[in-house]
Motif scaffolding. Structure first.
Motif, PDB file in Angstrom:
ATOM      1  N   VAL A 114      28.029  41.351  30.650  1.00  7.18           N
ATOM      2  CA  VAL A 114      28.429  40.380  31.585  1.00  7.18           C
ATOM      3  C   VAL A 114      27.667  40.517  32.805  1.00  7.18           C
ATOM      4  O   VAL A 114      27.189  39.724  33.346  1.00  7.18           O
ATOM      5  CB  VAL A 114      29.956  40.156  32.086  1.00  7.18           C
ATOM      6  N   LEU A 122      25.631  32.861  32.755  1.00  5.03           N
ATOM      7  CA  LEU A 122      26.883  33.151  33.620  1.00  5.03           C
ATOM      8  C   LEU A 122      27.444  31.811  33.963  1.00  5.03           C
ATOM      9  O   LEU A 122      28.550  31.589  33.905  1.00  5.03           O
ATOM     10  CB  LEU A 122      26.597  34.197  34.874  1.00  5.03           C
ATOM     11  N   LEU A 173      31.789  36.582  39.466  1.00  3.39           N
ATOM     12  CA  LEU A 173      32.255  37.059  37.808  1.00  3.39           C
ATOM     13  C   LEU A 173      33.704  36.678  37.703  1.00  3.39           C
ATOM     14  O   LEU A 173      34.456  36.362  36.713  1.00  3.39           O
ATOM     15  CB  LEU A 173      32.276  38.607  38.063  1.00  3.39           C
ATOM     16  N   LEU A 176      34.558  33.571  35.461  1.00  8.85           N
ATOM     17  CA  LEU A 176      34.510  33.717  34.056  1.00  8.85           C
ATOM     18  C   LEU A 176      35.932  33.767  33.785  1.00  8.85           C
ATOM     19  O   LEU A 176      36.683  34.691  34.198  1.00  8.85           O
ATOM     20  CB  LEU A 176      34.020  34.893  33.646  1.00  8.85           C
TER      21      LEU A 176
END
Length: 275
Positions: A114, A122, A173, A176
């Protein structure tokens, strides 16, 4: 290496491909697309076709090298042309059911992958609500399994704190949203394998609830428990009429992790859990 693996999108199952005679793709890559080809359609129609195909596609992202010399087939439309690849790939990542297998509760490969993928990928994955981490287990969670789970939940908790950070050009992040399911293959047993699967899944849910105690119910932890409860319901053939019933079960599990009937106390005084 992780970037290369993410670029190789693999189909979970081989899908039937149209014959060359029935293909709507241009017969020759040379020259402008004809009106009867996919690229000859208006962009909004192409996007509609891409979205329908993406929703019906299941992908498996294998982050570790496969022992088999026969890899999963690549999603064929990505190989049609560079233009179709650039148009279809973002919609595929945003809409397909994507699964990453997790063995031995090792989330390290997911974290590295990731953090290595491009911002465009992403951004597409952040829009996907069918992005699954599939937990493989054949026995009750061991201490090493709990350490892997705790490390993953801690990593996700740190990502969640990015919400309060100043905005940047990078995709955070925490956007996600991972979902969870479980593939349980218990060892040979005298009891029903179905009952054993339910027992192992129950043990896993309780171990997760015990990690960090009642006061450490992060967003990711609750999502993991909620999704695994749904896996358990499916195994048991239970159909819930409302999400409130599921939340009550999660709250009940959380409220009983300190009970002496639930498990035992670790050396630090933190309940370890059991079943």
């Amino acid at each position: 290496m992780a970037t290369a693996m993410f670029q190789k999108l693999r189909l979970t199952k081989q899908t039937s491909q149209p014959s060359r005679k029935d293909s709507i793709l241009p017969s020759s890559p040379v020259g402008p697309p004809s009106a009867a080809s996919l690229l000859g359609l208006p962009p909004e129609l192409r996007n509609a076709i891409y979205e329908c195909l993406a929703r019906d596609t299941a992908l498996t992202l294998a982050l570790k090298p496969r022992r088999s010399k026969r890899p999963h087939p690549i999603c064929g439309l990505l190989l049609a042309s560079k233009q179709i690849y650039s148009e279809f790939r973002p919609l595929l990542l945003a809409s397909a059911r994507i699964s990453i297998p997790i063995a031995d509760f090792d989330f390290g490969t997911v974290i590295r992958a990731v953090e290595a993928i491009s911002q465009d990928d992403l951004r597409a994955l952040a829009a996907n609500r069918r992005f699954y981490l599939t937990l493989f287990m054949a026995h009750a969670p061991k201490q090493t399994d709990l350490e892997g789970l705790a490390a993953w939940l801690g990593y996700r908790a740190e990502a969640e704190q990015e919400k309060d950070a100043p905005p940047t050009d990078q995709v955070p992040l925490h956007t996600l949203r991972f979902r969870y399911d479980a593939k349980i293959d218990p060892a040979r047993s005298m009891v029903s394998r179905r009952n054993m699967r339910v027992a192992l899944l129950t043990a896993l849910i309780r171990k997760i609830a015990a990690l960090g105690g009642q006061k450490n119910h992060t967003v990711e932890k609750r999502r993991m428990m909620r999704d695994l409860y749904r896996c358990k319901d499916e195994l048991m053939g239970v159909e819930r009429r409302a999400d409130g019933e599921l939340e009550k079960d999660i709250a009940l599990t959380a409220s009983t992790i300190d009970s002496p009937f639930f498990g035992f106390q670790g050396s630090s005084g933190v309940p370890v859990g059991g079943y």
